[in-house]
Design an enzyme around this catalytic site. Structure first.
Site, PDB file in Angstrom:
ATOM      1  N   HIS A 103       0.622  -1.215  -0.013  1.00 49.50           N
ATOM      2  CA  HIS A 103       0.124   0.167  -0.072  1.00 49.50           C
ATOM      3  C   HIS A 103       0.991   1.152   0.023  1.00 49.50           C
ATOM      4  O   HIS A 103       0.375   2.157  -0.463  1.00 49.50           O
ATOM      5  CB  HIS A 103      -1.003  -0.121   1.074  1.00 49.50           C
ATOM      6  N   HIS A 264      -2.481 -12.413  -2.413  1.00 53.18           N
ATOM      7  CA  HIS A 264      -3.634 -12.939  -1.776  1.00 53.18           C
ATOM      8  C   HIS A 264      -3.379 -14.461  -1.444  1.00 53.18           C
ATOM      9  O   HIS A 264      -4.138 -15.105  -1.151  1.00 53.18           O
ATOM     10  CB  HIS A 264      -5.003 -12.648  -2.509  1.00 53.18           C
TER      11      HIS A 264
END
EC number: 1.11.1.21
Length: 741
Positions: A103, A264
């Site tokens: 991020h 993920h």
């Protein structure tokens, strides 16, 4: 639902700083400003003024005392040292730190080079309080003991990216390398992150298209809403938004799939608080949190407030049964389980399998022996349902080693994209491989020109028949592609001779070809004449030619100056140049040469000049003296005479400022051309000059006028020439990370 959750958290009214983007149609802060109130803040180096570091502090020098292996070991140890105040999911902070790094780096956008991990902006508002960064304040706090231990020898921005990279390696995903060299900012910047910066989670998508210059589909997100477009579980729409958002940060479909599927593979998402209790239970983001929380936000009063009661995005669950180990189970589950739409406890749209087997069940992050069904996001399913993405998910599913390799390369690109060329990297783990996104230039395998050689080349240029204007404009067009945001562009590489730059309208291709042909002839003749291995690059010749033009123009005005010249630039090849990527360096307007492609409204041109100057890392006096000098030198785009306020065009003198501030001239808007002003003699009524809004801003804006007056004053003629020469040299040296400056 994510938008509803964000609103419940009290973040919808959070105000964000506004635009500093070059793209005219994304400006927010200055939309209602008249030209005379142009915003000059991008030219103020407030970060340098706000820095607590000593003036002689140099990160590269401080880094030399860093024990990188011990730092890595400390980071590895931290991963499994779960803290009671924020327990690690599955007993391992690795997935948490991967999200932190991702991020941090993922805000990068290729349009203007803003965002990214360099300079550690995630520590400051607004990024530290974005809903997509929920609870990452805790991740940075977990890193504080390590930062405190190593102090100035490692920057926050390096440490944050290193945390994710070490985490990957500790969980079985071997990175291809890591580069130190990111330096820290000391305040949040004023990047424009959305069309509606006053409203968190507002959409940046119009008619299915991501607005130009943005890389996230909604304000406050890094890329896309995991529930689907604007929170709607639309798989097809999600695929479109994923592709647009990742392309906006320079990623291909293959890299996009590798990053999402690989990312993920690890960890979980958090939405444990029941929907009807979210508003009451979750406190404000860090920038609005009570002072006693000491910079930590999103206080959770539900249950324990952490662990199994953690509230994040609102989605809840893990993707695989091994959330702290690298494998391709994410892809296995994507293709072998049947997914049904459901809601998380917090009310967010997500998907769970209808045919999960015991081996598919995922462990609870904190309760031994408890199992849950795996989950998928709407955006995850898009990787299967979209034809373009499906090609790569199938390929990676059938070739696990390729998946691993492609993720490693994509991760390195994600976390290093905004660092610029490889010459800016430091540290022991830099990969040998070069990538086209690094804008590589070849190493010089020849002897550099001597002082005597330079003198000979200068004379060759003078005798070439090229005018000063041709030489100066070509050098400017080459060097002024630089942008300080991601350290791309500049004179090194001579990419002005390659596609796409050679074909840009602002570079006047036909005229450019004449100059390049003559300079290449000089280069060939010189290199062929040398028997000692000495060579000169076209990149160096272009800059040297600009210097010759400036020196000759100053001489014609009665000033003898010697422009500094530092050889060492090399020439990139077309194969080393990503055409699509380099097209993002093309500017819509360049006020230094009074160029505009017509897409910027006339009243915005002064602001785009400021943005261009900011990209060139100029301050207010440097911008001012360069504009004044370029007008006197008569090097406008397409030979335009707008702003050439001199009776001696081509001579380097202060006539632009003298005539601009002369009250015998009255300025009026032209009734023939939008954005043009006519300078009329107050006594005779005859036209004397024409000018653009960029020209007149130096007499209209109070700060710029103050600087212009200095250069127009009697006795400051030599100062003007000297200051122009210094500013010119600064621009010519932008991107020269190969030399100590």
């Amino acid at each position: 639902m994510l938008k509803k959750i964000v609103t419940a958290l009290g973040m919808s009214g959070m105000l964000l700083a506004s635009s500093n983007a070059i793209a005219e149609d994304t400006t927010t802060k200055n939309d209602n400003l008249s030209p005379q109130s142009v915003d000059l803040s991008p030219l103020r180096n407030l970060n340098k003024l706000d820095s607590p570091m000593d003036k002689d502090y140099n990160y590269h020098q401080a880094f030399k005392k860093l024990d990188t292996e011990q730092l890595k070991k400390d980071m590895q140890d931290l991963l499994t040292q779960s803290q009671d105040w924020w327990p690690a999911d599955f007993g391992n902070y690795g997935p948490f730190f991967i999200r932190l790094s991702w991020h941090d780096a993922g805000t990068y956008r290729i349009y203007d080079g803003r965002g990214g991990a360099n300079r550690g902006q995630q520590r400051f508002s607004p990024l530290n309080s974005w809903p997509d960064n929920v609870n990452l304040d805790k991740a940075r706090q977990l890193l504080w003991p390590i930062k405190q231990k190593y102090g100035d020898a490692v920057s926050w921005s390096d440490l944050i990216v290193l945390a994710g990279t070490v985490s990957l390696e500790s969980m079985g995903m071997k990175p291809i390398g890591f580069a130190f060299g990111r330096e820290d900012d000391w305040q949040g910047d004023d990047t424009n992150w959305g069309l509606s910066p006053e409203e968190i989670m507002s959409s940046n998508v119009r008619d299915g298209k991501l607005a130009p210059a943005y890389a996230a589909t909604q304000m406050g997100l890094i890329y896309v809403n995991p529930e689907g477009p604007d929170g709607k579980p639309d798989i097809k729409g999600a695929a479109s938004e994923i592709r647009q958002a990742f392309r906006a940060m320079g990623m291909t479909d293959k890299e996009t799939v590798a990053l999402i599927a690989g990312g993920h593979t690890f960890g979980k998402t958090h939405g444990a608080v029941p929907e009807d209790k979210v508003k009451q239970a979750i406190g404000p983001a860090p920038d609005k949190a009570p002072i006693e929380q000491q910079g930590l936000g999103w206080h959770n009063s539900y249950g324990t407030g952490n662990g199994d009661d953690t509230m994040g995005s609102g989605l809840e669950g893990s993707w695989t049964s091994t959330p702290t180990f690298w494998n391709h189970d994410f892809l296995h589950n994507l293709y072998n389980l049947d997914w049904k739409k459901t809601l998380s406890p917090a009310g967010a749209h997500q998907w769970t399998p209808t045919n999960a087997k015991p081996e598919n069940m995922v462990p609870d992050a904190h309760k031994p022996g408890v199992k849950h069904k795996p989950i998928m996001f709407t955006t995850d399913l898009a990787l299967k349902e979209d034809d373009g993405f499906n090609k790569y998910t199938q390929e990676f599913y059938n070739n696990p080693e390729e998946f691993k390799e492609e993720f490693a390369k994509a991760w390195f690109k994600l976390t290093h994209r905004d660092m610029g060329p490889k010459s800016r990297y430091i540290g022991p783990w830099i990969p040998e491989q070069n990538f086209i996104w690094q804008d590589p230039v070849p190493a010089a395998d020849y002897k550099q020109v001597s002082t005597q050689d330079i003198a000979q080349l200068e004379q060759d240029i003078i005798n070439s028949g090229l005018t000063n204007q041709q030489l100066i404009k070509t050098a400017w067009d080459s060097a002024s592609t630089y942008r300080k945001t991601d350290y791309r562009g500049g004179s090194n590489g001579a990419r002005i001779a390659l596609a796409p730059e050679k074909d840009w309208q602002m570079n006047e291709p036909a005229k450019l070809e004449v100059v390049l042909t003559k300079l290449k002839e000089i280069q060939t003749n010189f290199n062929n004449s040398k028997t000692d291995g000495t060579k000169v690059s076209l990149a160096d010749l272009i800059v040297l030619g600009g210097n010759v033009g400036v020196e000759q123009a100053a001489k014609q005005a009665g000033y003898n100056i010697q422009m500094p010249f530092v050889p060492g630039r090399t020439d990139a090849t077309q194969a080393q140049t990503d055409i699509e990527s380099f097209n993002y360096l093309k500017t819509k307007s360049d006020g230094f040469i009074n160029y505009t492609d017509g897409s910027v409204s006339a009243d915005k041109l002064p602001q785009t000049l400021v943005e261009k100057a900011s990209m060139l890392d100029l301050n207010i006096p440097e911008m001012t003296v360069l504009v004044g000098g370029m007008r006197a030198l008569d090097v406008n785009y397409d030979n335009s005479q707008e702003g050439v306020l001199t009776t001696t065009p081509g001579q380097l003198n202060n006539s632009f400022f003298v005539n601009l501030l002369d009250m015998s001239t009255q300025w009026k808007k032209s009734d023939k051309k939008d954005g043009e002003y006519i300078g009329i003699d107050r006594k005779t009524g005859k036209q004397k000059w024409t000018a653009s809004p960029v020209d007149l801003i130096f007499g209209s804006n109070s700060e710029l006028k103050a600087v212009a007056q200095v250069y127009a004053e009697n006795g400051n003629e030599q100062k003007f020439v000297n200051d122009f020469a210094k500013a010119w040299h600064k621009v010519m040296m932008l991107g020269r990370f190969d030399v100590q400056q």
